[in-house]
Scaffold this motif. Structure first.
Motif, PDB file in Angstrom:
ATOM      1  N   GLN A  65       0.814  -1.206   0.000  1.00 27.21           N
ATOM      2  CA  GLN A  65       0.000   0.000   0.000  1.00 27.21           C
ATOM      3  C   GLN A  65       0.849   1.259   0.000  1.00 27.21           C
ATOM      4  O   GLN A  65       0.430   2.287  -0.515  1.00 27.21           O
ATOM      5  CB  GLN A  65      -0.919  -0.002   1.224  1.00 27.21           C
ATOM      6  CG  GLN A  65      -2.001  -1.069   1.183  1.00 27.21           C
ATOM      7  CD  GLN A  65      -2.849  -1.056   2.436  1.00 27.21           C
ATOM      8  OE1 GLN A  65      -2.413  -0.610   3.493  1.00 27.21           O
ATOM      9  NE2 GLN A  65      -4.078  -1.540   2.326  1.00 27.21           N
ATOM     10  N   ARG A  66       2.033   1.179   0.589  1.00 29.40           N
ATOM     11  CA  ARG A  66       2.871   2.369   0.700  1.00 29.40           C
ATOM     12  C   ARG A  66       3.735   2.508  -0.554  1.00 29.40           C
ATOM     13  O   ARG A  66       4.674   1.742  -0.787  1.00 29.40           O
ATOM     14  CB  ARG A  66       3.746   2.296   1.951  1.00 29.40           C
ATOM     15  CG  ARG A  66       2.945   2.579   3.227  1.00 29.40           C
ATOM     16  CD  ARG A  66       3.740   2.267   4.477  1.00 29.40           C
ATOM     17  NE  ARG A  66       4.970   3.022   4.582  1.00 29.40           N
ATOM     18  CZ  ARG A  66       5.072   4.286   5.012  1.00 29.40           C
ATOM     19  NH1 ARG A  66       3.967   4.955   5.336  1.00 29.40           N
ATOM     20  NH2 ARG A  66       6.240   4.865   5.130  1.00 29.40           N
ATOM     21  N   GLU A  71       3.154   9.766   2.590  1.00 28.48           N
ATOM     22  CA  GLU A  71       2.397   8.672   3.184  1.00 28.48           C
ATOM     23  C   GLU A  71       2.355   8.866   4.698  1.00 28.48           C
ATOM     24  O   GLU A  71       3.261   9.450   5.287  1.00 28.48           O
ATOM     25  CB  GLU A  71       3.058   7.320   2.861  1.00 28.48           C
ATOM     26  CG  GLU A  71       3.037   6.925   1.387  1.00 28.48           C
ATOM     27  CD  GLU A  71       1.724   6.296   0.972  1.00 28.48           C
ATOM     28  OE1 GLU A  71       0.833   6.171   1.854  1.00 28.48           O
ATOM     29  OE2 GLU A  71       1.586   5.939  -0.213  1.00 28.48           O
ATOM     30  N   HIS A  73       3.080   7.689   8.169  1.00 29.36           N
ATOM     31  CA  HIS A  73       4.026   6.726   8.709  1.00 29.36           C
ATOM     32  C   HIS A  73       3.359   5.913   9.815  1.00 29.36           C
ATOM     33  O   HIS A  73       2.815   6.476  10.777  1.00 29.36           O
ATOM     34  CB  HIS A  73       5.272   7.432   9.264  1.00 29.36           C
ATOM     35  CG  HIS A  73       6.445   6.515   9.407  1.00 29.36           C
ATOM     36  ND1 HIS A  73       6.545   5.598  10.427  1.00 29.36           N
ATOM     37  CD2 HIS A  73       7.564   6.372   8.651  1.00 29.36           C
ATOM     38  CE1 HIS A  73       7.678   4.929  10.311  1.00 29.36           C
ATOM     39  NE2 HIS A  73       8.318   5.379   9.238  1.00 29.36           N
ATOM     40  N   HIS A  82       7.571   9.223   1.533  1.00 25.47           N
ATOM     41  CA  HIS A  82       7.979   7.823   1.418  1.00 25.47           C
ATOM     42  C   HIS A  82       8.747   7.703   0.119  1.00 25.47           C
ATOM     43  O   HIS A  82       8.195   7.911  -0.965  1.00 25.47           O
ATOM     44  CB  HIS A  82       6.755   6.901   1.423  1.00 25.47           C
ATOM     45  CG  HIS A  82       7.092   5.454   1.533  1.00 25.47           C
ATOM     46  ND1 HIS A  82       6.822   4.546   0.544  1.00 25.47           N
ATOM     47  CD2 HIS A  82       7.693   4.755   2.538  1.00 25.47           C
ATOM     48  CE1 HIS A  82       7.223   3.340   0.927  1.00 25.47           C
ATOM     49  NE2 HIS A  82       7.754   3.439   2.129  1.00 25.47           N
ATOM     50  N   ASP A  86       6.962  -0.183  -1.370  1.00 28.60           N
ATOM     51  CA  ASP A  86       7.007  -1.384  -0.546  1.00 28.60           C
ATOM     52  C   ASP A  86       6.498  -2.583  -1.338  1.00 28.60           C
ATOM     53  O   ASP A  86       5.452  -2.515  -2.008  1.00 28.60           O
ATOM     54  CB  ASP A  86       6.173  -1.203   0.719  1.00 28.60           C
ATOM     55  CG  ASP A  86       6.814  -0.262   1.726  1.00 28.60           C
ATOM     56  OD1 ASP A  86       7.982   0.131   1.504  1.00 28.60           O
ATOM     57  OD2 ASP A  86       6.158   0.081   2.724  1.00 28.60           O
ATOM     58  N   HIS A 169      11.534  -2.474   1.203  1.00 23.02           N
ATOM     59  CA  HIS A 169      11.408  -1.075   0.792  1.00 23.02           C
ATOM     60  C   HIS A 169      12.393  -0.901  -0.360  1.00 23.02           C
ATOM     61  O   HIS A 169      13.601  -1.003  -0.183  1.00 23.02           O
ATOM     62  CB  HIS A 169      11.757  -0.134   1.945  1.00 23.02           C
ATOM     63  CG  HIS A 169      11.821   1.312   1.541  1.00 23.02           C
ATOM     64  ND1 HIS A 169      10.719   2.131   1.544  1.00 23.02           N
ATOM     65  CD2 HIS A 169      12.876   2.074   1.120  1.00 23.02           C
ATOM     66  CE1 HIS A 169      11.077   3.341   1.146  1.00 23.02           C
ATOM     67  NE2 HIS A 169      12.378   3.335   0.878  1.00 23.02           N
ATOM     68  N   PRO A 522       2.189  -2.343   5.214  1.00 21.72           N
ATOM     69  CA  PRO A 522       3.571  -1.912   5.144  1.00 21.72           C
ATOM     70  C   PRO A 522       4.461  -2.746   6.046  1.00 21.72           C
ATOM     71  O   PRO A 522       4.007  -3.407   6.949  1.00 21.72           O
ATOM     72  CB  PRO A 522       3.521  -0.463   5.620  1.00 21.72           C
ATOM     73  CG  PRO A 522       2.228  -0.314   6.352  1.00 21.72           C
ATOM     74  CD  PRO A 522       1.299  -1.338   5.810  1.00 21.72           C
TER      75      PRO A 522
END
Length: 522
Positions: A65-66, A71, A73, A82, A86, A169, A522
């Motif tokens: 989603q991230r 975004e 956190h 961000h 991800d 990430h 995330p």
């Protein structure tokens, strides 16, 4: 994407250089714009890596989603930039690999990133410096200063640093500044679409082909029968010549024909009429010969007892039976030749004895199908995006096996055009047609063609295999936008009269489908 009023579409497309007829057709054929998007039917097999870049996982994964941008956190409970995307490996934490060749500039712990690896690359198209970053790794497999190749393991996905769960990430940095990795990877032929991928090393002597991919003949299995008692025999010079000629025309390994020739008649040593009535070098039944027999020696007739005609007809039979459709397709095609598992394994055993070989096709496998005419067509806004991208690349180079961002072959061009709207198609032209037939689209009469439809026909891969794909641009003029060939590059073309000069000519419509990637925490 914001929707644009239908009455504005023609003007917008004209500004983008598309013909008026196409603008009007896009406006009318894709309504209503709110048509339901259906989930893409995925093919089996593993997508091969054909360009310089690849996703950071070999296994399947979901897009988290991230993404890139501001975004919220999950730990600091603040809106923050961000700087990457991800990704979450499936079914659980897995190895993380380099997206391309480069040098490790950092491997270690770094604050909120946890265990992180930075790899410095050179963009193969622009020559610009690129850094890929892989963060929150559970463990590292490389050290600073090492060189890596694309697909080499860097570490294992984890949750080190400021993280709430196992994920990767992933960042792309240009000139030290993070950029959104999703469009960057898409532009470089490696879309982050969640599909498992695997590298393919081209064997010596195998040319770069459309799609840039191939797969080795599968090994024999069990049971076997004749090959347990009779070793592979030497091939007479004149017989090997007809194997080579047939393989060259139909673009299959000559050793596969040799495997059948050994199994059937020991390369002509036992080519009398069988008890079932089969005749000739490759033992065809007369009833089968009626539909599969072809002229192999150029004398104007197909003779069941002629060695050249028999070998050429066997290649015709195998390719019509789907021999280029992955390892399973090879086995299915041999089974079609003679319905016995032991026969399939005997042929593959003999083919291996003569050197095996590479099939110029895709290891991505879609099952048989006739498409789904009930699918809604692409909406006007999605169709506009795909065509706008395609026409904006007119003038790019054509390079066999290339995947962009400014060099393409025919199928990487259409693949990337549809990736702009969240549709992942297979890599080769033949596999794209099969993907549509599996239920992601449907075949249309050429007289009913619309902008964005895909045109498939046979090309250099032989008369029974689709080797080229193009996008319909203006059906009223029968024009296309396509990566045509090395002389023309990406250009506007025509499909007028193609149906009369090609063994295969089909037009298919892509349905209003979407990958709809799963959204992971995330």
């Amino acid at each position: 994407m914001k929707k644009i009023a239908l009455f504005l579409i023609p003007a917008l497309l004209l500004m983008l250089g598309l013909p008026v007829a196409v603008a009007l057709l896009v406006m009318t054929v894709s309504a209503p714009a709110a048509a339901q998007e259906l989930r893409t039917i995925a093919c089996g097999g593993v997508t091969p890596v054909t360009g310089a870049w690849r996703p950071p996982f070999a296994q399947a994964y979901t897009v988290g989603q991230r993404g890139f941008g501001r975004e919220f956190h999950p730990i600091y409970h603040q809106w923050r930039l961000h700087t990457g995307q991800d990704l979450v490996s499936q079914p659980g934490p897995g190895p993380v690999v380099a997206i391309g060749a480069g040098r490790i500039t950092f491997a270690g712990a770094e604050g909120g990133y946890g265990n992180v690896v930075d790899v410095a690359h050179v963009d193969d198209t622009t020559g610009a410096a690129v850094v890929s970053r892989y963060a929150h790794l559970a463990s590292l497999s490389v050290s600073t200063g090492a060189t890596v190749v694309g697909g080499q393991q860097l570490g294992v996905e984890g949750s080190t640093g400021t993280s709430t769960g196992d994920h990767l990430h992933f960042e792309i940095r240009l000139g030290g500044t993070p950029t959104d990795p999703v469009p960057w990877m898409l532009a470089h032929g490696a879309p982050l679409n969640g599909q498992a991928v695997a590298s393919w090393t081209r064997p010596p002597g195998v040319p770069v082909n459309e799609g840039g991919v191939g797969f080795p003949l599968p090994p024999p299995g069990t049971p076997r029968q004749a090959s347990l008692r009779h070793p592979a025999q030497p091939i007479p010079t004149q017989v090997k010549a007809v194997y080579l000629a047939a393989a060259a025309r139909y673009k299959i390994p000559w050793t596969l024909l040799a495997g059948i020739g050994m199994e059937e008649t020991a390369h002509g040593r036992n080519d009398g009429t069988s008890s079932a009535g089969a005749q000739g070098l490759m033992q065809f039944l007369p009833a089968t010969w009626v539909t599969m027999g072809v002229d192999g020696d150029g004398d104007g007739r197909a003779d069941i007892t002629n060695d050249a005609d028999s070998a050429m007809s066997a290649a015709n039979y195998l390719t019509k039976s789907g021999v280029t459709k992955g390892p399973a397709g090879v086995r299915a095609a041999i089974f079609a030749y003679n319905h016995a598992d032991w026969y399939v394994n005997d042929v593959l055993y003999y083919a291996a004895a003569y050197g095996s070989g590479t099939v110029l096709g895709s290891s991505t496998e879609c099952g048989p199908g006739q498409g789904n005419p009930a699918l809604p067509p692409l909406t006007s806004d999605r169709l506009r995006v795909a065509l706008t991208w395609a026409t904006s690349h007119v003038g790019d180079r054509y390079v066999m096996g290339a995947t962009g961002p400014h060099a393409w072959d025919c199928s990487s061009f259409t693949q990337t055009a549809y990736a702009q709207i969240g549709i992942s198609t297979p890599r080769t032209a033949q596999a794209q047609r099969d993907w549509l037939a599996a239920g992601n689209g449907f075949r249309v009469d050429p007289r009913q063609a619309r902008p964005g439809d895909l045109i498939f026909y046979d090309s250099y891969l032989g008369p029974n295999t689709i080797g080229h794909v193009a996008m319909v641009l203006d059906p009223s003029k029968q024009t296309t936008v396509e990566a045509m060939d090395g002389r023309h590059g990406v250009t506007y073309g025509s499909y007028a009269c193609k149906a009369t000069v090609k063994h295969i000519f089909q037009i298919w419509r892509v349905g209003n489908v979407s990958d709809q990637p799963s959204r992971a925490a995330p």
